[in-house]
Design a protein around this motif. Structure first.
Motif, PDB file in Angstrom:
ATOM      1  N   GLU A 180       0.854  -1.216   0.000  1.00  0.00           N
ATOM      2  CA  GLU A 180       0.000   0.000   0.000  1.00  0.00           C
ATOM      3  C   GLU A 180       0.874   1.244   0.000  1.00  0.00           C
ATOM      4  O   GLU A 180       0.594   2.228  -0.701  1.00  0.00           O
ATOM      5  N   ALA A 181       1.934   1.208   0.803  1.00  0.00           N
ATOM      6  CA  ALA A 181       2.835   2.369   0.875  1.00  0.00           C
ATOM      7  C   ALA A 181       3.479   2.613  -0.487  1.00  0.00           C
ATOM      8  O   ALA A 181       3.591   3.776  -0.931  1.00  0.00           O
ATOM      9  N   GLY A 182       3.862   1.534  -1.168  1.00  0.00           N
ATOM     10  CA  GLY A 182       4.464   1.675  -2.496  1.00  0.00           C
ATOM     11  C   GLY A 182       3.492   2.330  -3.465  1.00  0.00           C
ATOM     12  O   GLY A 182       3.867   3.206  -4.261  1.00  0.00           O
ATOM     13  N   VAL A 183       2.224   1.919  -3.370  1.00  0.00           N
ATOM     14  CA  VAL A 183       1.200   2.501  -4.258  1.00  0.00           C
ATOM     15  C   VAL A 183       1.024   3.988  -3.930  1.00  0.00           C
ATOM     16  O   VAL A 183       0.943   4.836  -4.823  1.00  0.00           O
ATOM     17  N   HIS A 184       1.011   4.310  -2.628  1.00  0.00           N
ATOM     18  CA  HIS A 184       0.918   5.730  -2.224  1.00  0.00           C
ATOM     19  C   HIS A 184       2.077   6.538  -2.792  1.00  0.00           C
ATOM     20  O   HIS A 184       1.928   7.703  -3.139  1.00  0.00           O
ATOM     21  N   LEU A 185       3.223   5.886  -2.872  1.00  0.00           N
ATOM     22  CA  LEU A 185       4.416   6.596  -3.368  1.00  0.00           C
ATOM     23  C   LEU A 185       4.472   6.617  -4.896  1.00  0.00           C
ATOM     24  O   LEU A 185       5.458   7.071  -5.475  1.00  0.00           O
ATOM     25  N   GLY A 186       3.440   6.087  -5.551  1.00  0.00           N
ATOM     26  CA  GLY A 186       3.339   6.216  -7.005  1.00  0.00           C
ATOM     27  C   GLY A 186       3.754   4.998  -7.798  1.00  0.00           C
ATOM     28  O   GLY A 186       3.794   5.047  -9.030  1.00  0.00           O
ATOM     29  N   LEU A 187       4.064   3.896  -7.129  1.00  0.00           N
ATOM     30  CA  LEU A 187       4.446   2.699  -7.894  1.00  0.00           C
ATOM     31  C   LEU A 187       3.197   1.959  -8.371  1.00  0.00           C
ATOM     32  O   LEU A 187       2.201   1.900  -7.642  1.00  0.00           O
ATOM     33  N   PRO A 188       3.250   1.358  -9.561  1.00  0.00           N
ATOM     34  CA  PRO A 188       2.158   0.465  -9.949  1.00  0.00           C
ATOM     35  C   PRO A 188       2.073  -0.670  -8.916  1.00  0.00           C
ATOM     36  O   PRO A 188       3.096  -1.115  -8.383  1.00  0.00           O
ATOM     37  N   ARG A 189       0.834  -1.146  -8.649  1.00  0.00           N
ATOM     38  CA  ARG A 189       0.651  -2.169  -7.606  1.00  0.00           C
ATOM     39  C   ARG A 189       1.495  -3.415  -7.891  1.00  0.00           C
ATOM     40  O   ARG A 189       2.085  -3.998  -6.982  1.00  0.00           O
ATOM     41  N   ALA A 190       1.554  -3.822  -9.170  1.00  0.00           N
ATOM     42  CA  ALA A 190       2.307  -5.041  -9.506  1.00  0.00           C
ATOM     43  C   ALA A 190       3.792  -4.852  -9.194  1.00  0.00           C
ATOM     44  O   ALA A 190       4.459  -5.762  -8.681  1.00  0.00           O
ATOM     45  N   THR A 191       4.300  -3.651  -9.500  1.00  0.00           N
ATOM     46  CA  THR A 191       5.722  -3.388  -9.216  1.00  0.00           C
ATOM     47  C   THR A 191       5.954  -3.373  -7.708  1.00  0.00           C
ATOM     48  O   THR A 191       6.918  -3.983  -7.200  1.00  0.00           O
ATOM     49  N   ALA A 192       5.052  -2.691  -6.979  1.00  0.00           N
ATOM     50  CA  ALA A 192       5.205  -2.629  -5.513  1.00  0.00           C
ATOM     51  C   ALA A 192       5.173  -4.048  -4.933  1.00  0.00           C
ATOM     52  O   ALA A 192       5.977  -4.393  -4.055  1.00  0.00           O
ATOM     53  N   THR A 193       4.277  -4.881  -5.442  1.00  0.00           N
ATOM     54  CA  THR A 193       4.153  -6.252  -4.922  1.00  0.00           C
ATOM     55  C   THR A 193       5.439  -7.033  -5.177  1.00  0.00           C
ATOM     56  O   THR A 193       5.971  -7.705  -4.273  1.00  0.00           O
TER      57      THR A 193
END
Ligand SMILES: NC(=O)c1ccc[n+]([C@@H]2O[C@H](COP(=O)([O-])OP(=O)(O)OC[C@H]3O[C@@H](n4cnc5c(N)ncnc54)[C@H](OP(=O)(O)O)[C@@H]3O)[C@@H](O)[C@H]2O)c1
Length: 266
Positions: A180-193
């Motif tokens: 979730e934090a990665g998504v907040h920081l602008g990463l695509p969800r798949a990349t953050a995962t």
């Protein structure tokens, strides 16, 4: 294997993978057709309690805690003297099993965890005093077919439940939070995962392979005045360390309450 559900199938599959001949493992279910289908998938035999239990070296009870009473009664009727009985059921004390099995039956209580399904389980076993060293080793080998296994006194099973039993859920929660934090920081969800999952796997592998203390490994990525210490400061300010302690105390207390309830209901 009495119960061919998630955990019973996992352990039976682990035993076959570890080289135990499938025809020497019998999966017993409530529904014969379903047990036969499970056994066919696992390349094991299937049968009834009456067929499987009398000649077994070890009877593994892999039924839900609420089904233990019935399963124990069925097993007790046909169990040969001295046969090892091991339970995978969470929170079922040795005393509960011993009270329902023939006197003198050696019993092992175990606490496996869900990563057993991918061969990376962490299980703890508590044998009663009647188990021979060979039977303790047999029980350990059964569990080790799905990962690692340690022996602990039964009084430590509530702590084990709080750490390795429920532990995967805490780590999944951390993973969810980081994604979730990665998504907040602008990463695509798949990349953050992908970043989070591989980071978790890499960190776990480092812990295991280096044998270094986690504090040392954390300090290695904590440059003075850098990004990691800025993040760690926030985690300390939000009392994450204390929250983990409270969470695991709560899990251990709950585990004890559940086990005490089982015994009190006797
Ligand atoms: N799943 C996990 O990751 C996990 C982790 C740690 C510990 N455990 C422990 O493992 C045990 C099994 O959990 P599970 O998730 O594998 O449950 P599950 O998927 O529901 O499997 C239990 C199986 O036992 C069968 N069964 C019930 N009573 C029986 C009886 N008298 N004779 C023969 N088979 C019987 C059920 O048959 P039906 O299909 O007819 O209901 C079902 O197939 C539980 O006690 C749990 O505490 C599980």
């Amino acid at each position: 294997m009495v119960g061919g559900g998630v955990m019973g199938s996992t352990v039976a599959a682990g035993l076959v993978r570890a080289g135990h001949p499938g025809e020497l493992i019998t999966v017993v279910g409530r529904d014969a057709a379903r047990a036969a289908a499970t056994a066919a998938d696992l390349c094991t035999a299937s049968g009834t309690v009456a067929e499987a239990v009398p000649g077994a070296d070890v009877v593994v009870l892999a039924v839900k805690p609420q089904d233990m009473e019935v399963a124990l009664a069925q097993v007790a009727e046909v169990l040969a003297p001295g046969t090892l009985v091991m339970s995978l059921a969470a929170g079922i004390p040795l005393a509960f099993m011993k009270a329902r099995l023939p006197e003198g039956t050696p019993v092992v209580r175990t606490m496996p965890n869900t990563p057993a399904r991918v061969g990376q389980g962490m299980a703890a076993l508590s044998p009663d005093a009647l188990c021979t060293p060979e039977q303790v080793e047999l029980a350990r080998a059964v569990l080790a077919s799905t990962g690692e296994a340690v022996t602990v006194p039964e009084k430590q099973q509530d702590a084990v439940t709080a750490i390795s039993g429920s532990g995967p859920a805490y780590l999944f929660f951390v993973v969810e939070s980081m994604i979730e934090a990665g998504v907040h920081l602008g990463l695509p969800r798949a990349t953050a995962t992908e970043l989070v999952v591989q980071t978790l796997f890499g960190a776990a592998t480092m812990l295991r392979e280096t044998g270094e203390h986690p504090t040392m490994l954390r300090e290695m990525v904590s440059s003075p005045g850098g990004t990691t210490v800025a993040a760690m400061r926030q985690l300390e300010d939000h009392k994450v360390r204390a929250a983990f302690l409270s969470a695991m105390e709560a899990a251990a207390h709950r585990s004890k309450d559940l086990s005490d309830g089982v015994v009190d209901d006797d």
